[in-house]
Motif scaffolding. Structure first.
Motif, mmCIF file in Angstrom:
data_model
loop_
_atom_site.group_PDB
_atom_site.id
_atom_site.type_symbol
_atom_site.label_atom_id
_atom_site.label_comp_id
_atom_site.label_asym_id
_atom_site.label_seq_id
_atom_site.Cartn_x
_atom_site.Cartn_y
_atom_site.Cartn_z
ATOM 1 N N CYS A 49 0.968 -1.152 -0.105
ATOM 2 C CA CYS A 49 0.076 0.032 -0.056
ATOM 3 C C CYS A 49 0.841 1.247 0.049
ATOM 4 C CB CYS A 49 -0.827 -0.201 1.122
ATOM 5 S SG CYS A 49 -1.919 1.512 1.265
ATOM 6 N N ARG A 57 6.957 8.950 -4.043
ATOM 7 C CA ARG A 57 6.380 7.954 -3.186
ATOM 8 C C ARG A 57 6.583 8.612 -1.607
ATOM 9 N NH1 ARG A 57 7.892 1.393 -2.368
ATOM 10 N NH2 ARG A 57 6.863 1.115 -0.661
ATOM 11 N N TRP A 80 -1.884 3.409 -4.229
ATOM 12 C CA TRP A 80 -1.873 2.271 -4.993
ATOM 13 C C TRP A 80 -1.860 0.983 -3.826
ATOM 14 C CZ3 TRP A 80 2.450 1.008 -9.104
ATOM 15 C CH2 TRP A 80 2.217 -0.313 -9.642
ATOM 16 N N GLY A 82 -1.932 -3.100 -3.601
ATOM 17 C CA GLY A 82 -1.873 -4.110 -4.172
ATOM 18 C C GLY A 82 -2.358 -5.370 -3.417
ATOM 19 N N VAL A 153 -7.662 -4.469 -12.257
ATOM 20 C CA VAL A 153 -7.210 -3.156 -11.811
ATOM 21 C C VAL A 153 -8.453 -2.231 -11.599
ATOM 22 C CG1 VAL A 153 -5.928 -1.134 -12.476
ATOM 23 C CG2 VAL A 153 -4.982 -3.261 -13.124
ATOM 24 N N LEU A 155 -9.809 1.307 -11.167
ATOM 25 C CA LEU A 155 -8.817 2.795 -11.166
ATOM 26 C C LEU A 155 -9.864 4.016 -10.835
ATOM 27 C CD1 LEU A 155 -6.193 4.138 -12.478
ATOM 28 C CD2 LEU A 155 -7.587 4.180 -14.810
ATOM 29 N N VAL A 160 -5.509 3.466 -7.355
ATOM 30 C CA VAL A 160 -5.324 2.136 -8.108
ATOM 31 C C VAL A 160 -5.264 1.073 -7.211
ATOM 32 C CG1 VAL A 160 -4.021 0.949 -9.581
ATOM 33 C CG2 VAL A 160 -4.125 3.425 -9.659
ATOM 34 N N THR A 162 -4.800 -3.017 -7.389
ATOM 35 C CA THR A 162 -4.623 -4.343 -8.258
ATOM 36 C C THR A 162 -4.767 -5.515 -7.846
ATOM 37 O OG1 THR A 162 -2.277 -3.913 -7.618
ATOM 38 C CG2 THR A 162 -2.888 -3.096 -9.386
ATOM 39 N N ARG A 175 6.467 -1.625 -10.159
ATOM 40 C CA ARG A 175 6.131 -0.500 -9.176
ATOM 41 C C ARG A 175 7.664 0.220 -9.136
ATOM 42 N NH1 ARG A 175 2.711 0.089 -4.954
ATOM 43 N NH2 ARG A 175 2.026 -2.097 -5.216
ATOM 44 N N PRO A 189 -3.221 8.163 -11.731
ATOM 45 C CA PRO A 189 -3.359 6.595 -11.714
ATOM 46 C C PRO A 189 -3.237 5.678 -13.058
ATOM 47 C CG PRO A 189 -4.987 7.755 -10.354
ATOM 48 C CD PRO A 189 -4.422 8.839 -11.004
ATOM 49 N N VAL A 192 -0.439 4.105 -13.949
ATOM 50 C CA VAL A 192 -0.212 2.661 -13.695
ATOM 51 C C VAL A 192 -0.914 1.732 -14.292
ATOM 52 C CG1 VAL A 192 -0.523 1.288 -11.559
ATOM 53 C CG2 VAL A 192 0.101 3.745 -11.311
#
Length: 375
Positions: A49, A57, A80, A82, A153, A155, A160, A162, A175, A189, A192
């Protein structure tokens, strides 16, 4: 109260005063770092995350609710998140927090979907089939050549999500690659989404190149001197694996074309130009798969023709030897009849004469069949 409990309280936003009140409830307990899957209160399905602002970042993503609130309050950056093969319970709180459509959530959890692109309000939902070439020392009739997985995904304007299914297709290297280009990542986003699509399609090309080597090997074996004895099971296996690859590649053309040409609110027009490049690569992969399918059909037909020719050759040889053997069989059959009055039975040279006639006849037949290619 755990972080998962906080996410479940999102279901009662209208009664407890909305997202801000849920965030205040979460602040009463120590935060847990979502970037570490083993310590994730949402379960081991959370891979990472991360928050990005201006393509950079932001360290730490300790509390998902606070992070989303902060991003939405500032009006810049995105989150983002994941996940890998989440369960219904693990995904329920996230779905409520980001207001994801139930149908899309069901598809993301259950997997086994066709590549597609769907819009639910302000959220875009895309499904990609990932493929991986399975290395093998020798292609057999049971060799696994292509392994497939899925990446879903979600969005939005500021997030985002995933969701990955399968043993391959990790987005960690992707990433890191995106983080090395903050100017590109700052576009939002949609960057990505493009990076994932580009990564998936590039893998298609890598897999088709690897499958090409297997097809070349099968083609070489079929067209060797003993090609009729090649195992046809390998050709069928390649066709089955190619069909699996085709199911991943072909349906993706329409979604990528929509991303490249149709106006979509959450996809910046500048990013759409990059999707056109992805579409070009995808078309190339489709054409390669189509050509492989035709080539395998030709190889299979050639192999069957070789088998037929080999069978005809064997039948000619059998027929030729049967004709040669028929001569002594006939003569011996005649002289084997137990009649008293038969010519040359009492002649001294009768036996050598019969043997000589048989030998000359067999030799003549042998030379004739050999001259005509039957032996």
């Amino acid at each position: 109260m755990s972080m998962a409990g906080n996410l479940r309280k999102v279901k009662d936003l209208s009664r407890v005063g909305g997202l801000r009140k849920v965030a205040r409830l979460a602040r009463r307990r120590p935060r847990v770092d979502l970037s570490h899957p083993a310590r994730s209160p949402l379960g081991s399905s959370v891979v990472n995350c991360v928050t990005y602002r201006d393509g950079i970042r932001i360290p730490g993503c300790g509390d998902l609710v606070d992070t989303v609130e902060r991003v939405r309050k500032n009006g810049d950056g995105f989150v983002w998140l994941g996940l890998h093969e989440p369960t219904d319970d693990e995904f329920a709180g996230i779905a409520e927090l980001f207001d994801l459509h139930p149908l899309a959530v069901e598809d993301a959890v259950e997997a086994h979907q066709r590549p597609k692109l769907e819009r639910y309000g302000e959220t875009l939902f895309a499904v990609f089939k990932t493929v991986c070439y399975v290395e093998h020392e020798k292609l057999t009739a049971t060799s696994e050549v292509v392994d497939t997985g899925e990446i879903m995904v979600f969005l939005g304007q500021d997030f985002v999500i995933t969701v990955r299914h399968g043993r391959h297709g990790s987005l960690g290297p992707l990433r890191e690659e995106l983080e090395s280009e903050p100017r590109q990542l700052a576009k939002g986003p949609a960057t990505v989404l493009h990076a994932i699509a580009d990564h998936v399609v590039d893998e298609y090309l890598n897999v088709t190149d690897a499958v090409q080597s297997d097809i070349d090997q099968v083609e070489t074996d079929v067209f060797t001197e003993n090609g009729a004895r090649a195992d046809p099971g390998r050709i069928y296996q390649l066709k089955r694996e190619l069909l699996e690859l085709k199911r991943a590649v072909v349906p993706l053309a329409r979604p990528v074309e929509d991303l490249a040409t149709r106006p979509i609110r959450v996809v910046d027009p500048e990013i759409q130009a990059y999707f056109r490049d992805v579409l070009d690569h995808l078309i190339r992969a489709k054409e390669q798969i189509a050509s492989f399918d035709e080539l395998l059909n030709s190889i299979l037909q050639a192999h069957l023709a070789q088998v037929t020719v080999a069978q005809n050759s064997d039948m000619r040889k059998i027929t030729a030897w049967a004709a040669i053997i028929a001569v002594p069989t006939m003569v011996c059959g005649v002289y084997g009849m137990n009649f008293k009055h038969m010519p040359e039975l009492e002649w001294r040279y009768g036996y050598p004469l019969v043997i000589g006639v048989i030998s000359i006849a067999c030799l003549a037949l042998y030379r004739g069949f050999r001259r005509n290619g039957w032996l």
